[in-house]
Design a protein around this motif. Structure first.
Motif, PDB file in Angstrom:
ATOM      1  N   GLN A 223       1.007   0.455  -7.436  1.00  0.00           N
ATOM      2  CA  GLN A 223      -0.036  -0.529  -7.148  1.00  0.00           C
ATOM      3  C   GLN A 223      -1.408  -0.033  -7.611  1.00  0.00           C
ATOM      4  O   GLN A 223      -2.281  -0.823  -7.955  1.00  0.00           O
ATOM      5  CB  GLN A 223      -0.081  -0.796  -5.633  1.00  0.00           C
ATOM      6  N   ILE A 224      -1.575   1.286  -7.604  1.00  0.00           N
ATOM      7  CA  ILE A 224      -2.866   1.878  -7.955  1.00  0.00           C
ATOM      8  C   ILE A 224      -3.053   1.971  -9.469  1.00  0.00           C
ATOM      9  O   ILE A 224      -4.119   1.657  -9.999  1.00  0.00           O
ATOM     10  CB  ILE A 224      -2.981   3.290  -7.338  1.00  0.00           C
ATOM     11  N   ILE A 225      -1.992   2.415 -10.154  1.00  0.00           N
ATOM     12  CA  ILE A 225      -2.056   2.609 -11.604  1.00  0.00           C
ATOM     13  C   ILE A 225      -1.565   1.364 -12.324  1.00  0.00           C
ATOM     14  O   ILE A 225      -0.553   0.799 -11.961  1.00  0.00           O
ATOM     15  CB  ILE A 225      -1.210   3.820 -12.038  1.00  0.00           C
TER      16      ILE A 225
ATOM     17  N   CYS B 240      -5.168   3.759   0.567  1.00  0.00           N
ATOM     18  CA  CYS B 240      -5.949   3.319   1.732  1.00  0.00           C
ATOM     19  C   CYS B 240      -7.452   3.486   1.537  1.00  0.00           C
ATOM     20  O   CYS B 240      -8.240   3.061   2.400  1.00  0.00           O
ATOM     21  CB  CYS B 240      -5.516   4.105   2.970  1.00  0.00           C
ATOM     22  N   ASN B 241      -7.827   4.151   0.432  1.00  0.00           N
ATOM     23  CA  ASN B 241      -9.241   4.411   0.150  1.00  0.00           C
ATOM     24  C   ASN B 241      -9.896   5.208   1.277  1.00  0.00           C
ATOM     25  O   ASN B 241     -10.995   4.886   1.743  1.00  0.00           O
ATOM     26  CB  ASN B 241      -9.999   3.102  -0.083  1.00  0.00           C
TER      27      ASN B 241
ATOM     28  N   LYS C 254      -3.135   3.704  10.321  1.00  0.00           N
ATOM     29  CA  LYS C 254      -2.735   3.860  11.732  1.00  0.00           C
ATOM     30  C   LYS C 254      -1.506   4.738  11.870  1.00  0.00           C
ATOM     31  O   LYS C 254      -1.434   5.580  12.758  1.00  0.00           O
ATOM     32  CB  LYS C 254      -2.481   2.472  12.335  1.00  0.00           C
ATOM     33  N   LEU C 255      -0.519   4.542  10.969  1.00  0.00           N
ATOM     34  CA  LEU C 255       0.717   5.318  11.062  1.00  0.00           C
ATOM     35  C   LEU C 255       0.475   6.811  10.822  1.00  0.00           C
ATOM     36  O   LEU C 255       1.155   7.656  11.410  1.00  0.00           O
ATOM     37  CB  LEU C 255       1.730   4.794  10.035  1.00  0.00           C
TER      38      LEU C 255
ATOM     39  N   LYS D 265       3.599  -1.179   3.377  1.00  0.00           N
ATOM     40  CA  LYS D 265       2.649  -1.479   4.440  1.00  0.00           C
ATOM     41  C   LYS D 265       1.260  -1.721   3.847  1.00  0.00           C
ATOM     42  O   LYS D 265       0.956  -1.296   2.731  1.00  0.00           O
ATOM     43  CB  LYS D 265       2.576  -0.327   5.444  1.00  0.00           C
ATOM     44  N   THR D 266       0.431  -2.385   4.605  1.00  0.00           N
ATOM     45  CA  THR D 266      -0.952  -2.598   4.182  1.00  0.00           C
ATOM     46  C   THR D 266      -1.724  -1.288   4.371  1.00  0.00           C
ATOM     47  O   THR D 266      -1.294  -0.398   5.121  1.00  0.00           O
ATOM     48  CB  THR D 266      -1.622  -3.692   5.018  1.00  0.00           C
TER      49      THR D 266
END
Length: 270
Positions: free
Chosen positions: A88-90, A23-24, A265-266, A258-259
């Motif tokens: 997704q990050i690596i 989420c940065n 938000k969660l 999730k985005t």
């Protein structure tokens, strides 16, 4: 402070840290309960015993979600495993281009339960099953055990720290990615991680003539029975790499990501 106490396991193995990177945003306490590993059948039966239903429970897959909903539990969301967010990050392809050898994950002890593994037999069976070089992952709680057999055979020994280590999952991911083959002595979270990364997966389980696991574990036995019924052939190494990948997608909630905005938000980070 209360949030830290209530959700002490939220960042076990660095799960929350991974989501913060995705989420940065700054890694901070989150107002949610996050599933932090594969659940055994016994653990799934305990699901729903919550003191505060106002707190969101973030689970990995549809089976767990349905089980909670059928028990009348509210405020449950499927978000998938933090491992798929880490993927997704690596850039795993960069790591995997240099992959070679075999990494073994013996059944690990926990702070609640000691598990003993016949390391000599594990080495022998592994070297008959897959090519080297060989790496063994030893959990922090097992580092005090006699590991001399691995050293004699020039096996690399790796450990990812305590479960409170915020970089645990990332170190685990990288080590799996560096190897072509993965061997597990029980059905566990890392089995699904490795399947998701499309590694050559093999189980080395107890047999009547080969007592590999020296500790009785009825919980693991019932879990193995469950997964063999759910995915026939999984324990006997009869499934293809693609079949195992599809199972991992299902178990890790690969279709429920999730985005970043949704995760923020969660977890109450907004």
């Amino acid at each position: 402070r209360a949030n830290q106490i209530m959700f002490v396991d939220n960042n076990w193995y660095g799960q929350r840290t991974v989501l913060s990177k995705y989420c940065n945003v700054k890694d901070s306490y989150a107002f949610a309960a996050i599933q932090h590993g594969m659940l055994t059948t016994a653990q799934e039966e305990l699901l729903g015993k919550r003191r505060f239903s106002i707190i969101p429970y973030l689970c990995w897959n549809k089976r767990v979600y349905k089980k909670l909903k059928n028990q009348g539990i509210k405020n449950v969301k499927i978000v998938g495993s933090p491992f798929i967010y880490l993927d997704q990050i690596i850039n795993s392809k960069v790591i995997s281009n240099k992959k070679k050898g075999t990494i073994v994950f013996p059944s690990k002890s926990t702070y609640e339960k000691n598990r003993e593994v016949n390391y000599s037999l594990l080495i022998k069976e592994t070297e008959n099953l897959a090519p080297g070089p060989y790496t063994v992952s030893i959990y922090y709680a097992d580092l005090h055990k006699d590991l001399s057999e691995f050293k004699k055979k020039n096996w690399k020994i790796v450990t990812f720290g305590k479960r409170s280590d915020k970089n645990f999952l990332e170190k685990n991911y990288i080590e799996i990615s560096k190897n072509e083959n993965v061997i597990c002595t029980s059905i566990n979270t890392v089995f699904f991680y490795a399947s998701y990364l499309k590694k050559n997966l093999k189980f080395l389980l107890n047999k009547k003539d080969k007592n590999l696991i020296l500790t009785d574990d009825k919980n693991q036995d019932s879990t193995q029975i469950f997964y063999e019924k759910e995915y026939p052939g999984i324990l006997s190494n009869n499934l293809t790499q693609d079949q195992l990948y599809q199972i991992a997608v299902r178990e890790l909630g690969g279709n429920h990501m999730k985005t970043p905005d949704e995760i923020v938000k969660l977890l109450g980070w907004d």
